[in-house]
Structures are given as C-alpha cells and as structure tokens.
Design a protein around this motif. Structure first.
Motif, mmCIF file in Angstrom:
data_model
loop_
_atom_site.group_PDB
_atom_site.id
_atom_site.type_symbol
_atom_site.label_atom_id
_atom_site.label_comp_id
_atom_site.label_asym_id
_atom_site.label_seq_id
_atom_site.Cartn_x
_atom_site.Cartn_y
_atom_site.Cartn_z
ATOM 1 N N THR A 133 0.743 -1.276 0.091
ATOM 2 C CA THR A 133 0.201 -0.105 0.115
ATOM 3 C C THR A 133 0.720 1.140 0.112
ATOM 4 O O THR A 133 1.507 1.243 0.806
ATOM 5 C CB THR A 133 -0.646 0.076 1.359
ATOM 6 N N ALA A 134 0.615 2.035 -0.907
ATOM 7 C CA ALA A 134 1.068 3.570 -0.863
ATOM 8 C C ALA A 134 0.610 4.391 0.164
ATOM 9 O O ALA A 134 0.968 5.242 0.838
ATOM 10 C CB ALA A 134 0.999 4.238 -2.264
ATOM 11 N N VAL A 135 -0.633 4.315 0.153
ATOM 12 C CA VAL A 135 -1.615 4.935 1.368
ATOM 13 C C VAL A 135 -2.751 4.082 1.619
ATOM 14 O O VAL A 135 -3.514 3.511 0.920
ATOM 15 C CB VAL A 135 -1.902 6.563 0.976
ATOM 16 N N ILE A 136 -2.922 4.143 2.926
ATOM 17 C CA ILE A 136 -4.286 3.395 3.354
ATOM 18 C C ILE A 136 -5.261 4.532 4.236
ATOM 19 O O ILE A 136 -4.620 5.531 5.042
ATOM 20 C CB ILE A 136 -3.845 2.201 4.242
ATOM 21 N N THR A 137 -6.420 4.517 3.905
ATOM 22 C CA THR A 137 -7.213 5.658 4.444
ATOM 23 C C THR A 137 -8.604 5.163 5.492
ATOM 24 O O THR A 137 -9.662 5.165 5.075
ATOM 25 C CB THR A 137 -7.795 6.474 3.238
ATOM 26 N N PRO A 138 -7.969 4.665 6.573
ATOM 27 C CA PRO A 138 -9.048 4.206 7.434
ATOM 28 C C PRO A 138 -9.900 5.327 8.207
ATOM 29 O O PRO A 138 -9.225 6.287 8.434
ATOM 30 C CB PRO A 138 -8.572 3.134 8.543
ATOM 31 N N ASN A 139 -11.130 4.824 8.242
ATOM 32 C CA ASN A 139 -11.905 5.857 9.221
ATOM 33 C C ASN A 139 -11.603 5.421 10.728
ATOM 34 O O ASN A 139 -10.621 4.695 10.777
ATOM 35 C CB ASN A 139 -13.442 6.000 9.112
ATOM 36 N N ILE A 140 -11.978 6.052 11.724
ATOM 37 C CA ILE A 140 -11.523 5.669 13.105
ATOM 38 C C ILE A 140 -11.831 4.298 13.333
ATOM 39 O O ILE A 140 -10.981 3.565 14.068
ATOM 40 C CB ILE A 140 -11.928 6.741 14.122
ATOM 41 N N PRO A 141 -13.019 3.855 13.252
ATOM 42 C CA PRO A 141 -13.326 2.419 13.517
ATOM 43 C C PRO A 141 -12.441 1.652 12.975
ATOM 44 O O PRO A 141 -12.118 0.304 13.595
ATOM 45 C CB PRO A 141 -14.588 2.368 13.433
ATOM 46 N N GLU A 142 -12.283 1.702 11.542
ATOM 47 C CA GLU A 142 -11.540 0.823 10.965
ATOM 48 C C GLU A 142 -9.909 0.901 11.312
ATOM 49 O O GLU A 142 -9.325 -0.181 11.458
ATOM 50 C CB GLU A 142 -11.547 1.225 9.486
ATOM 51 N N ALA A 143 -9.532 2.271 11.629
ATOM 52 C CA ALA A 143 -8.060 1.976 12.360
ATOM 53 C C ALA A 143 -8.098 1.351 13.523
ATOM 54 O O ALA A 143 -6.993 0.658 13.898
ATOM 55 C CB ALA A 143 -7.758 3.504 12.474
ATOM 56 N N GLU A 144 -8.986 1.510 14.258
ATOM 57 C CA GLU A 144 -8.989 0.607 15.751
ATOM 58 C C GLU A 144 -9.048 -0.880 15.365
ATOM 59 O O GLU A 144 -8.108 -1.646 16.095
ATOM 60 C CB GLU A 144 -10.575 0.928 16.456
ATOM 61 N N VAL A 145 -9.688 -1.287 14.342
ATOM 62 C CA VAL A 145 -9.611 -2.590 14.399
ATOM 63 C C VAL A 145 -8.393 -3.210 13.564
ATOM 64 O O VAL A 145 -7.904 -4.070 13.992
ATOM 65 C CB VAL A 145 -10.822 -3.140 13.237
ATOM 66 N N LEU A 146 -7.877 -2.349 12.605
ATOM 67 C CA LEU A 146 -6.707 -2.689 12.093
ATOM 68 C C LEU A 146 -5.430 -2.741 13.164
ATOM 69 O O LEU A 146 -4.443 -3.491 12.987
ATOM 70 C CB LEU A 146 -6.348 -1.992 10.844
ATOM 71 N N ILE A 151 -8.989 4.469 19.731
ATOM 72 C CA ILE A 151 -8.676 5.676 19.588
ATOM 73 C C ILE A 151 -9.649 6.804 19.866
ATOM 74 O O ILE A 151 -10.748 6.821 19.412
ATOM 75 C CB ILE A 151 -8.518 5.615 17.877
ATOM 76 N N HIS A 152 -9.031 7.611 20.807
ATOM 77 C CA HIS A 152 -9.918 8.751 21.214
ATOM 78 C C HIS A 152 -9.166 10.160 20.883
ATOM 79 O O HIS A 152 -10.148 10.749 20.640
ATOM 80 C CB HIS A 152 -9.883 8.715 22.835
ATOM 81 N N GLU A 159 -0.232 7.411 16.906
ATOM 82 C CA GLU A 159 0.280 6.096 17.460
ATOM 83 C C GLU A 159 -0.432 4.831 16.161
ATOM 84 O O GLU A 159 0.639 4.252 15.761
ATOM 85 C CB GLU A 159 -0.157 5.682 18.946
ATOM 86 N N ALA A 160 -1.459 4.960 16.171
ATOM 87 C CA ALA A 160 -2.072 3.863 15.115
ATOM 88 C C ALA A 160 -1.327 4.081 13.699
ATOM 89 O O ALA A 160 -1.238 3.182 13.123
ATOM 90 C CB ALA A 160 -3.676 4.171 15.036
ATOM 91 N N SER A 161 -1.374 5.251 13.454
ATOM 92 C CA SER A 161 -0.557 5.584 11.963
ATOM 93 C C SER A 161 0.802 5.031 12.061
ATOM 94 O O SER A 161 1.081 4.294 10.945
ATOM 95 C CB SER A 161 -0.214 7.182 11.836
ATOM 96 N N LYS A 162 1.483 5.007 13.132
ATOM 97 C CA LYS A 162 2.894 4.329 13.057
ATOM 98 C C LYS A 162 2.824 2.907 12.957
ATOM 99 O O LYS A 162 3.420 2.200 12.359
ATOM 100 C CB LYS A 162 3.581 5.003 14.210
#
Ligand SMILES: Nc1ncnc2c1ncn2[C@@H]1O[C@H](COP(=O)(O)OP(=O)(O)O)[C@@H](O)[C@H]1O
Ligand SMILES: Cc1ncc(COP(=O)(O)OP(=O)(O)O)c(N)n1
Length: 268
Positions: A133-146, A151-152, A159-162
């Motif tokens: 992936t060159a860029v991944i674009t999760p919304n907050i719930p998706e970022a939490e699952v991945l 995430i508050h 931190e999640a991005s890293k």
C-alpha cells in the motif's frame, strides 16, 4: 497528451453514492480515465444495503487481468473486498503487475451497519494487502480494528498511524468523520511527519460514500502525477465541496455531490 488511468477494485453500489460508482465519478471529475474490477454487487440505496452478491474469485481476477494485460493503470484503489479470498487474489494480482500507486480504503461497515468485510478477512488485509500500500485511508473504527487499539485523541491516531506504517503501508490518512470534534481533522502521516488537514464539520446526513470518494480522489491525483501529500490535500478539498453542496436525494443518508469541486472552479 497522454491520458492518465485509474482503476478501482471495489463493490458496486446500485444507489450510485459509494463503491465503484462514486469512484468512477470522482476519477472522471479529476481528469483520470476510470476503469473497474467489481468484487461484489450490492443492492443499496440511501436507506441501506439490501443485499450483497459476491463476484467469483475467477470473475474478479479476469477483470483485473483484462486491465493489466492491455490498458495498465497509473494508480489504483481498493474498496469493498468482502473476504480473505478476495483480498489474497487481489493482492497477488497487484504484486504480479508491479502496481505501485496503491490506495487502500479498508471498507468494513457501511454507515447503515451492513458488513462489507468479513471479520476473518482482517488478517489477510494486514498480511497481504497493507504491505503493498502507498496509502491506507481508514476511518477511526477501521483504524481501531486494524491496529487493535482504542482511538480517542489525535495522539492515539498518531500512534495508530505508526502501527500501520510498521505493517508496511508507506503512508496513512486516518479520517476524522467519526470523531466528535467541532472540526473534521484528517491526519496524514508519510512515515516521517504528520499533517493535520482541518475543515469545518458540516451538519448534514448526506455523507453516503464520503470515504470512497475521498480515496478515489487521492487515486486520481496520484495517477495524474501529484505527490502523495498534494493528492491527499486535493482529496480533502474535493470531499469538502462534495459534502457542502448537497444533492438532497433519497430518503436516508444521501450521496455527496461529485460535480461540486469542479463547479467551484477546481483547485483553490
Ligand atoms: N460532516 C462532515 N463534514 C466535513 N467533512 C466530513 C464530514 N464527514 C466526513 N467528512 C470527510 O469525509 C471523508 C471521509 O470521512 P469518514 O466519515 O471518517 O470516513 P468513512 O466515510 O470511510 O466512514 C474525510 O475526508 C472527512 O474529512
Ligand atoms: C459497495 C460499497 N462500497 C463501499 C461502501 C462504504 O462506503 P463509504 O464511503 O465508507 O460510505 P458509507 O457506506 O459509510 O456511507 C458502501 N456503502 N458500498
């Protein structure tokens, strides 16, 4: 002039607000030649998802090969992939063709609550697709699952991005539509530095397909040769215009207005 090409590998939304339909409209508006490989057909409108009809793995691979063996593409995005088998097949084909400008919108759940990705498929997404992936674009719930974290705050998003970059994504946008801030902050991370893209939160229920449209705009601009940061900045302007200039159609969560960005004269 050589026309730039953009491919979407995603589900079809019969209502036209999200999925393949939103992607192709966005590609067209941003001057890229749009192509598609449909992973599933949904019977969907502004009131919700009324049926999901997956395309066979063979059918998906044939569509991708039809493009890969003839037209090629300058950038591609993935949307609704639905199962681990689809993710594995799509990842293998992306790897096979050596496609680099890969935008992953890790679609999991539609706004109405319908599941567009099976739970067991999250692992394949992490192991097979994110490393391409060159860029991944999760919304907050998706970022939490991945990332398996809550995430508050913006610091949580950093931190999640890293974590997502550690999984193999070259860059990340964690979108802020689901936060309860007064402004909508989309946090961009290129593996080195962060950029907060801030816009007013628009008070509307017509946000069906915002994530699809945003990631499609990034894809079109990567195809057009922009840097990742500039592509993300255009996408933010595109989706802001599309939400502000609402069409007001349908009885539920209406689609965004894909004409609005150009109607306003394009780049600011
Ligand atoms: N109410 C809103 N006002 C302004 N921008 C919004 C709003 N809701 C979403 N967006 C924008 O739409 C895009 C998609 O955001 P989000 O809703 O978080 O993702 P998804 O559609 O995948 O759930 C982001 O760029 C975000 O900034
Ligand atoms: C076929 C299809 N693909 C993706 C989505 C989800 O789109 P998204 O942009 O996240 O918008 P909402 O569904 O959250 O409004 C979808 N609904 N259908």
């Amino acid at each position: 002039m050589s026309i730039k090409k953009a491919l979407t590998i995603a589900g079809s939304d019969s209502g036209g607000g999200a999925g393949i339909q939103a992607d192709l409209k966005t590609f067209q508006e941003l001057g890229a030649y749009g192509m598609s490989a449909i992973t599933a057909v949904t019977a969907q409108n502004t009131l919700g998802v009324h049926g999901v009809y997956p395309v066979s793995i063979e059918g998906i691979v044939k569509q991708i090969d039809a493009i890969g063996e003839d037209l090629g593409t300058d950038a591609l995005k993935t949307g609704m992939l639905f199962s681990s088998e689809v993710i594995e097949a799509v990842s293998e084909r992306i790897h096979h063709y050596g496609w680099q400008n890969v935008v992953v919108d890790p679609v999991m759940i539609a706004k109405g609550g319908a599941k567009l990705l099976q739970d067991e498929a999250v692992r394949a997404m992490k192991e097979k697709l994110i490393p391409l992936t060159a860029v991944i674009t999760p919304n907050i719930p998706e970022a939490e699952v991945l990332t398996d974290m809550k995430i508050h705050s913006i610091d949580d998003r950093r931190e999640a991005s890293k974590i997502l970059v550690d999984m193999g994504a070259k860059s990340v946008v964690i979108k802020g539509g689901h936060a309860d801030d007064k402004e909508v902050i989309d946090l961009f991370y290129d593996g080195g530095s962060f950029e907060e893209l801030v816009s007013p939160r628009i008070d509307t229920s017509h946000t069906h397909g915002t994530g699809c449209t945003f990631s499609a705009a990034i894809t079109a601009q990567l195809a057009n040769g922009l840097s990742m940061k500039d592509a993300v900045i255009t996408a933010k302007e595109f989706i802001r215009a599309a939400i502000e200039d609402e069409l007001g159609i349908g009885g539920g969560h209406g689609p965004t207005n894909h004409w609005a960005y150009n109607k306003r004269g394009g780049p600011s």
